[in-house]
Design a protein around this motif. Structure first.
Motif, PDB file in Angstrom:
ATOM      1  N   LEU A 120       0.852  -1.189   0.000  1.00 49.66           N
ATOM      2  CA  LEU A 120       0.000   0.000   0.000  1.00 49.66           C
ATOM      3  C   LEU A 120       0.884   1.234   0.000  1.00 49.66           C
ATOM      4  O   LEU A 120       1.912   1.274   0.671  1.00 49.66           O
ATOM      5  CB  LEU A 120      -0.892   0.031   1.251  1.00 49.66           C
ATOM      6  CG  LEU A 120      -1.859  -1.127   1.459  1.00 49.66           C
ATOM      7  CD1 LEU A 120      -2.479  -1.039   2.851  1.00 49.66           C
ATOM      8  CD2 LEU A 120      -2.941  -1.107   0.400  1.00 49.66           C
ATOM      9  N   VAL A 165      -0.364   4.214   0.970  1.00 51.26           N
ATOM     10  CA  VAL A 165      -0.814   4.921   2.172  1.00 51.26           C
ATOM     11  C   VAL A 165      -1.495   3.905   3.075  1.00 51.26           C
ATOM     12  O   VAL A 165      -2.317   3.109   2.617  1.00 51.26           O
ATOM     13  CB  VAL A 165      -1.808   6.050   1.799  1.00 51.26           C
ATOM     14  CG1 VAL A 165      -2.336   6.722   3.047  1.00 51.26           C
ATOM     15  CG2 VAL A 165      -1.163   7.058   0.872  1.00 51.26           C
ATOM     16  N   PRO A 169      -4.187   3.202   5.671  1.00 47.51           N
ATOM     17  CA  PRO A 169      -5.376   3.838   6.245  1.00 47.51           C
ATOM     18  C   PRO A 169      -5.401   3.688   7.765  1.00 47.51           C
ATOM     19  O   PRO A 169      -4.960   2.670   8.298  1.00 47.51           O
ATOM     20  CB  PRO A 169      -6.545   3.076   5.615  1.00 47.51           C
ATOM     21  CG  PRO A 169      -5.975   2.001   4.785  1.00 47.51           C
ATOM     22  CD  PRO A 169      -4.496   2.075   4.827  1.00 47.51           C
ATOM     23  N   GLU A 170      -5.901   4.704   8.446  1.00 50.84           N
ATOM     24  CA  GLU A 170      -5.955   4.655   9.905  1.00 50.84           C
ATOM     25  C   GLU A 170      -6.875   3.555  10.407  1.00 50.84           C
ATOM     26  O   GLU A 170      -6.671   3.028  11.492  1.00 50.84           O
ATOM     27  CB  GLU A 170      -6.409   6.015  10.464  1.00 50.84           C
ATOM     28  CG  GLU A 170      -5.342   7.064  10.377  1.00 50.84           C
ATOM     29  CD  GLU A 170      -5.735   8.337  11.092  1.00 50.84           C
ATOM     30  OE1 GLU A 170      -6.431   8.260  12.121  1.00 50.84           O
ATOM     31  OE2 GLU A 170      -5.333   9.407  10.612  1.00 50.84           O
ATOM     32  N   ASP A 171      -7.888   3.204   9.621  1.00 47.35           N
ATOM     33  CA  ASP A 171      -8.844   2.186  10.053  1.00 47.35           C
ATOM     34  C   ASP A 171      -8.538   0.799   9.476  1.00 47.35           C
ATOM     35  O   ASP A 171      -9.398  -0.063   9.426  1.00 47.35           O
ATOM     36  CB  ASP A 171     -10.270   2.606   9.673  1.00 47.35           C
ATOM     37  CG  ASP A 171     -10.457   2.742   8.172  1.00 47.35           C
ATOM     38  OD1 ASP A 171      -9.448   2.810   7.453  1.00 47.35           O
ATOM     39  OD2 ASP A 171     -11.619   2.785   7.731  1.00 47.35           O
ATOM     40  N   LEU A 172      -7.298   0.560   9.085  1.00 45.50           N
ATOM     41  CA  LEU A 172      -6.905  -0.724   8.526  1.00 45.50           C
ATOM     42  C   LEU A 172      -7.101  -1.820   9.567  1.00 45.50           C
ATOM     43  O   LEU A 172      -6.586  -1.736  10.684  1.00 45.50           O
ATOM     44  CB  LEU A 172      -5.438  -0.696   8.078  1.00 45.50           C
ATOM     45  CG  LEU A 172      -4.888  -1.992   7.502  1.00 45.50           C
ATOM     46  CD1 LEU A 172      -5.596  -2.342   6.193  1.00 45.50           C
ATOM     47  CD2 LEU A 172      -3.397  -1.879   7.273  1.00 45.50           C
TER      48      LEU A 172
END
Length: 112
Positions: free
Chosen positions: A36, A38, A40-43
């Motif tokens: 990835l 980036v 993601p904060e909610d991964l």
């Protein structure tokens, strides 16, 4: 300002691993290589659908097991306090250094 010293990868390790010294303390940092750009904060790392290599799967398994255990524990604060106490009895010299780390995704450049 303090900094890391002697930062080096360990390519022959069973899982992706960086070794370094931070403020005089030796650290072995396990990580996973995610495809990835980036993170993601909610991964959600609990899904098996995350495409990673074999070594990264083994590295993520530690976080996955920890997250599963914490979902089953009725009182997380009491559980963590008990673990810290037990660890301090097992290794008295570490009792002042025990910290609580979550399994969060920290992007690390692939060229290290």
């Amino acid at each position: 300002m303090t900094c890391s010293q002697k930062l080096h990868p360990v390519p022959e390790a069973h899982v992706p691993l960086l070794k370094f010294k931070f403020q005089g303390i030796s650290v072995d940092l396990l990580y996973a290589r995610l495809a990835l750009w980036v993170i993601p904060e909610d991964l959600d790392l609990s899904h098996d659908s995350i495409q990673v290599d074999e070594q990264s799967v083994r590295s993520l398994n530690g976080c996955r097991v920890t997250d599963r255990i914490l979902r089953l524990v009725p009182n997380i604060l009491a559980f963590r306090t008990t673990l810290r106490y037990k660890a301090s009895l097992a290794v008295p010299s570490l009792s002042l250094r025990i910290q609580s780390f979550s399994c969060s995704a920290i992007p690390i450049p692939a060229n290290l």
